[in-house]
Design a protein around this motif. Sequence first.
Motif, PDB file in Angstrom:
ATOM      1  N   GLU A  97      10.329   0.030  -8.802  1.00  0.00           N
ATOM      2  CA  GLU A  97       8.865  -0.029  -8.847  1.00  0.00           C
ATOM      3  C   GLU A  97       8.308   0.430 -10.200  1.00  0.00           C
ATOM      4  OE1 GLU A  97       7.697   2.435  -5.579  1.00  0.00           O
ATOM      5  OE2 GLU A  97       7.905   0.815  -4.122  1.00  0.00           O
ATOM      6  N   PRO A  98       7.155  -0.125 -10.581  1.00  0.00           N
ATOM      7  CA  PRO A  98       6.512   0.278 -11.841  1.00  0.00           C
ATOM      8  C   PRO A  98       6.401   1.790 -12.053  1.00  0.00           C
ATOM      9  CG  PRO A  98       5.373  -1.609 -10.945  1.00  0.00           C
ATOM     10  CD  PRO A  98       6.435  -1.240  -9.934  1.00  0.00           C
ATOM     11  N   LEU A  99       6.111   2.554 -10.999  1.00  0.00           N
ATOM     12  CA  LEU A  99       5.967   3.999 -11.191  1.00  0.00           C
ATOM     13  C   LEU A  99       7.293   4.625 -11.646  1.00  0.00           C
ATOM     14  CD1 LEU A  99       4.187   6.562 -10.972  1.00  0.00           C
ATOM     15  CD2 LEU A  99       4.954   6.767  -8.588  1.00  0.00           C
ATOM     16  N   LYS A 103       8.245   6.200 -15.282  1.00  0.00           N
ATOM     17  CA  LYS A 103       8.768   7.567 -15.445  1.00  0.00           C
ATOM     18  C   LYS A 103      10.019   7.570 -16.324  1.00  0.00           C
ATOM     19  CE  LYS A 103       6.935   9.652 -11.285  1.00  0.00           C
ATOM     20  NZ  LYS A 103       7.220  10.223  -9.954  1.00  0.00           N
ATOM     21  N   ASN A 126       7.351  -9.382  -9.334  1.00  0.00           N
ATOM     22  CA  ASN A 126       6.507  -8.584  -8.432  1.00  0.00           C
ATOM     23  C   ASN A 126       5.013  -8.739  -8.716  1.00  0.00           C
ATOM     24  OD1 ASN A 126       5.822  -6.924 -10.592  1.00  0.00           O
ATOM     25  ND2 ASN A 126       7.460  -5.482 -10.185  1.00  0.00           N
ATOM     26  N   MET A 128       2.967  -7.193 -10.549  1.00  0.00           N
ATOM     27  CA  MET A 128       2.256  -5.913 -10.409  1.00  0.00           C
ATOM     28  C   MET A 128       1.197  -5.678 -11.487  1.00  0.00           C
ATOM     29  SD  MET A 128       2.945  -3.834  -7.909  1.00  0.00           S
ATOM     30  CE  MET A 128       4.157  -3.558  -6.637  1.00  0.00           C
ATOM     31  N   ALA A 130       1.247  -3.352 -13.953  1.00  0.00           N
ATOM     32  CA  ALA A 130       0.981  -1.921 -13.806  1.00  0.00           C
ATOM     33  C   ALA A 130       1.787  -1.009 -14.731  1.00  0.00           C
ATOM     34  CB  ALA A 130       1.262  -1.505 -12.367  1.00  0.00           C
ATOM     35  N   PRO A 217      11.800   3.983  -3.639  1.00  0.00           N
ATOM     36  CA  PRO A 217      10.520   3.293  -3.612  1.00  0.00           C
ATOM     37  C   PRO A 217       9.455   4.007  -2.784  1.00  0.00           C
ATOM     38  CG  PRO A 217      12.149   2.149  -2.251  1.00  0.00           C
ATOM     39  CD  PRO A 217      12.871   3.241  -2.966  1.00  0.00           C
ATOM     40  N   ARG A 218       8.223   3.844  -3.183  1.00  0.00           N
ATOM     41  CA  ARG A 218       7.075   4.354  -2.428  1.00  0.00           C
ATOM     42  C   ARG A 218       6.565   3.291  -1.464  1.00  0.00           C
ATOM     43  NH1 ARG A 218       4.760   8.582  -5.316  1.00  0.00           N
ATOM     44  NH2 ARG A 218       6.382   9.605  -6.528  1.00  0.00           N
ATOM     45  N   LEU A 219       6.886   2.046  -1.781  1.00  0.00           N
ATOM     46  CA  LEU A 219       6.441   0.939  -0.932  1.00  0.00           C
ATOM     47  C   LEU A 219       7.676   0.334  -0.275  1.00  0.00           C
ATOM     48  CD1 LEU A 219       4.059  -0.917  -3.456  1.00  0.00           C
ATOM     49  CD2 LEU A 219       3.490   0.950  -1.904  1.00  0.00           C
ATOM     50  N   THR A 220       7.646   0.232   1.054  1.00  0.00           N
ATOM     51  CA  THR A 220       8.752  -0.411   1.754  1.00  0.00           C
ATOM     52  C   THR A 220       8.330  -1.826   2.100  1.00  0.00           C
ATOM     53  OG1 THR A 220       8.879   1.702   2.870  1.00  0.00           O
ATOM     54  CG2 THR A 220      10.433   0.010   3.604  1.00  0.00           C
ATOM     55  N   VAL A 221       9.206  -2.770   1.797  1.00  0.00           N
ATOM     56  CA  VAL A 221       8.884  -4.150   2.163  1.00  0.00           C
ATOM     57  C   VAL A 221       9.200  -4.324   3.652  1.00  0.00           C
ATOM     58  CG1 VAL A 221       9.337  -6.591   1.739  1.00  0.00           C
ATOM     59  CG2 VAL A 221       9.377  -4.957  -0.163  1.00  0.00           C
ATOM     60  N   VAL A 222       8.159  -4.513   4.442  1.00  0.00           N
ATOM     61  CA  VAL A 222       8.321  -4.692   5.891  1.00  0.00           C
ATOM     62  C   VAL A 222       8.859  -6.091   6.141  1.00  0.00           C
ATOM     63  CG1 VAL A 222       7.152  -4.665   8.127  1.00  0.00           C
ATOM     64  CG2 VAL A 222       6.377  -3.140   6.289  1.00  0.00           C
TER      65      VAL A 222
ATOM     66  N   PRO B 100      -4.006   1.157 -12.232  1.00  0.00           N
ATOM     67  CA  PRO B 100      -2.617   1.622 -12.351  1.00  0.00           C
ATOM     68  C   PRO B 100      -2.543   2.961 -13.101  1.00  0.00           C
ATOM     69  CG  PRO B 100      -2.770  -0.710 -12.891  1.00  0.00           C
ATOM     70  CD  PRO B 100      -4.181  -0.184 -12.800  1.00  0.00           C
ATOM     71  N   MET B 109       2.118   4.955  -6.228  1.00  0.00           N
ATOM     72  CA  MET B 109       2.263   3.562  -6.648  1.00  0.00           C
ATOM     73  C   MET B 109       0.907   2.858  -6.555  1.00  0.00           C
ATOM     74  SD  MET B 109       4.470   1.545  -7.889  1.00  0.00           S
ATOM     75  CE  MET B 109       4.360  -0.049  -7.076  1.00  0.00           C
ATOM     76  N   SER B 112      -1.176  -3.933  -6.074  1.00  0.00           N
ATOM     77  CA  SER B 112      -2.012  -4.867  -6.826  1.00  0.00           C
ATOM     78  C   SER B 112      -2.276  -6.125  -6.018  1.00  0.00           C
ATOM     79  CB  SER B 112      -1.319  -5.304  -8.119  1.00  0.00           C
ATOM     80  OG  SER B 112      -0.709  -4.231  -8.762  1.00  0.00           O
ATOM     81  N   ARG B 125       0.533  -8.695   0.103  1.00  0.00           N
ATOM     82  CA  ARG B 125       0.231  -9.096  -1.273  1.00  0.00           C
ATOM     83  C   ARG B 125       1.157 -10.223  -1.692  1.00  0.00           C
ATOM     84  NH1 ARG B 125       3.424  -6.676  -5.298  1.00  0.00           N
ATOM     85  NH2 ARG B 125       1.759  -7.248  -6.719  1.00  0.00           N
ATOM     86  N   VAL B 127       3.559 -12.291  -4.162  1.00  0.00           N
ATOM     87  CA  VAL B 127       4.447 -12.037  -5.302  1.00  0.00           C
ATOM     88  C   VAL B 127       5.052 -13.379  -5.720  1.00  0.00           C
ATOM     89  CG1 VAL B 127       4.951  -9.614  -4.819  1.00  0.00           C
ATOM     90  CG2 VAL B 127       6.281 -11.366  -3.668  1.00  0.00           C
ATOM     91  N   THR B 135       4.751  -8.072   2.961  1.00  0.00           N
ATOM     92  CA  THR B 135       4.029  -7.038   3.701  1.00  0.00           C
ATOM     93  C   THR B 135       4.676  -5.726   3.301  1.00  0.00           C
ATOM     94  OG1 THR B 135       3.724  -8.583   5.510  1.00  0.00           O
ATOM     95  CG2 THR B 135       3.333  -6.264   5.996  1.00  0.00           C
ATOM     96  N   VAL B 136       3.896  -4.829   2.710  1.00  0.00           N
ATOM     97  CA  VAL B 136       4.463  -3.565   2.237  1.00  0.00           C
ATOM     98  C   VAL B 136       3.760  -2.380   2.880  1.00  0.00           C
ATOM     99  CG1 VAL B 136       5.376  -4.350   0.012  1.00  0.00           C
ATOM    100  CG2 VAL B 136       2.990  -3.668   0.168  1.00  0.00           C
ATOM    101  N   LYS B 137       4.571  -1.357   3.158  1.00  0.00           N
ATOM    102  CA  LYS B 137       4.051  -0.136   3.763  1.00  0.00           C
ATOM    103  C   LYS B 137       4.182   0.981   2.739  1.00  0.00           C
ATOM    104  CE  LYS B 137       4.932   2.654   7.902  1.00  0.00           C
ATOM    105  NZ  LYS B 137       3.641   2.771   8.530  1.00  0.00           N
ATOM    106  N   SER B 139       4.159   4.886   1.447  1.00  0.00           N
ATOM    107  CA  SER B 139       4.379   6.250   1.934  1.00  0.00           C
ATOM    108  C   SER B 139       3.598   7.264   1.095  1.00  0.00           C
ATOM    109  CB  SER B 139       5.876   6.571   1.882  1.00  0.00           C
ATOM    110  OG  SER B 139       6.339   6.459   0.552  1.00  0.00           O
TER     111      SER B 139
END
Lengths: 252, 308
Positions: A97-99, A103, A126, A128, A130, A217-222, B100, B109, B112, B125, B127, B135-137, B139
């Motif tokens: 991820e970009p974050l 870092k 992605n 993004m 960002a 990752p902070r975002l989980t792809v469901v 961002p 995060m 976008s 979103r 891509v 579909t993203v969750k 945390s």
Amino acid sequence: MKVLVPVKRVIDYNVKARVKADGSGVDLANVKMSMNPFDEIAMEEAVRLKERGKADEVVAVSIGVKQAQETLRTALAMGADRAILVEAADDVHQDIEPLAVAKILARVAQEERPGLIIAGKQAIDNDMNATGQMLSALLGWSQATFAGELDVDGDSATVTREVDGGLQTIRVKMPAVVTADLRLNEPRYASLPNIMKAKKKPLDEKTAADYGVDVSPRLTVVKATEPPVRQAGEMVPDVDALVAKLKEKGVV
Amino acid sequence: MAVLLLAELNDDVLALDVTAKAVTAAKQLGDVTVLAAGAKAAEAAEAAAGIEGVAKVLVAENAIYAHRLAEPVAALVASLAGSYSHIVAPATADAKNILPRVAALLDVMILSDVTAVVDADTFERPVYAGNVIQTVKSSDATKVITFRASTFDAAAHGGSGPVETISAAEDPDLSEWIEDKVAVSDRPELTSAGIVVSGGRGIGSKEDFSLIGALADKLGAAVGASRAAVDSGFAPNDWQVGQTGKVVAPDLYIAVGISGAIQHLAGMKDSKIIVAINKDAEAPIFQVSDYGLVADLFEAVPKLTEKL
Ligand SMILES: Cc1cc2nc3c(=O)[nH]c(=O)nc-3n(C[C@H](O)[C@H](O)[C@H](O)COP(=O)(O)OP(=O)(O)OC[C@H]3O[C@@H](n4cnc5c(N)ncnc54)[C@H](O)[C@@H]3O)c2cc1C
Ligand SMILES: Nc1ncnc2c1ncn2[C@@H]1O[C@H](COP(=O)(O)O)[C@@H](O)[C@H]1O
């Protein structure tokens, strides 16, 4: 001045992405991969700064799987002096991820002390848009995104940005993070002799752990799905028929 | 849950349409507080308060916000973040520049170009140039989101939330504004127009792009362009429609001399009716168009302009 250019290995822009059967993401096995097109533009700009005597060293950095070496070799063939690969994943389907990328790049920048970082505006996988902004925030540096023109003069840079209303010109203090938009330049193709030379240029290998950065990752792809395909409609024989159809639909 | 929505201001004027679309998206997440930051933002704040669903407007007036430089605006937004679960904005060049940066300052995060809200943590979103919907969750404690404006209807007029003045945050003083080159046009704005006429490389020159302009004017439409047309200097950069340009979803989109590369389709395939005029019957644009006309544009476009 040293210029740092982050380059990402992405699906080639000519390839249409397909979702894996289990809906977990895009199938990247046996798919043509290339340098993110915006990063080619960023790299070109850095090499031109060196050619114009405004930069003395260009360093390319890529974060991801081992195969990103190929992307870095392309950067070296375009004119980068050396490259750093930061291995942060072992599965080609794992996107950093970009974050986390920002870092790691921030740590690289603290070691390398570049005067300028030129990233791409957006990774075409992605989408993004960002990483450059995040990196600039983490370093506490100035930022100039979506650059269509870049002019480095001493301790500042003048950047013309492509924005929704047209163009905006700003001046940023150095060190700065700039992100490249499409009109910044037209990247060169690496020549065969330069591709050969690139094989001998230094490529350092590091890991995310070397920089102490947690890349989880902070975002989980469901799930990942393909959007409904638009069906082709009808062909009309001439302008009159087109006008009739549009009137019938009530859109004109 | 409380949502902070960064309103878009251009030269202190509220970009009402995109902001109202972002309000529609944001309302699904909680009470919406709008932030209007500018040199003189009081009028924009009043206009934002008039959007239905806006609970409150914060107005921050300071010369440092005049041109929406990323560093001072991001510092302001980050300083307010503690009170909100979500920080959102319409996905315009302005917000893509600022949010961002806010996210990184908060160590979270960014999400976008979100096209749908599933729940408070889960979002859809596009891509890969819109070829895949993820579909993203999230945390993260604070969700920082830009909403793709073209997929949300604008919230109606009729709000009357209170406007509260807040003080400016510290100025990081890292960059300065020099000039804007903004084209003034009587045409509707590209991202909110009901009809868009776009030209591609097939137009061949800047002069001949007036054919597109004439058709657009006849229809009261906005004008768009492909990347190739912009790169070739036929059209200005702010007309580019696509994956890395503007995303539009008008009632009618007319593509003239555009082949239909995936990067272009990413910016217009959600239009209600698509018309393509191209001399090549094999052009991929015909695979997504409702009405296709195989013709030389130099004959077809003037004729179409005349007959409409
Ligand atoms: C990183 C990246 C980002 C990109 N982002 C975007 C983006 O945001 N938006 C975008 O549009 N593209 C984008 N592109 C570019 C995209 O891949 C295509 O190159 C571009 O869309 C092609 O533009 P075009 O259709 O005008 O040109 P072409 O593909 O050259 O097509 C021109 C068409 O005009 C037709 N034509 C020629 N003469 C006539 C005539 N007399 N009458 C009728 N028809 C005629 C031809 O048959 C042809 O189909 C991006 C590419 C990359 C790599
Ligand atoms: N994994 C990566 N390795 C190197 N550079 C990256 C990586 N991810 C993103 N970048 C840089 O950040 C830019 C924007 O990417 P993104 O924010 O993901 O859209 C890219 O054009 C690259 O310059």
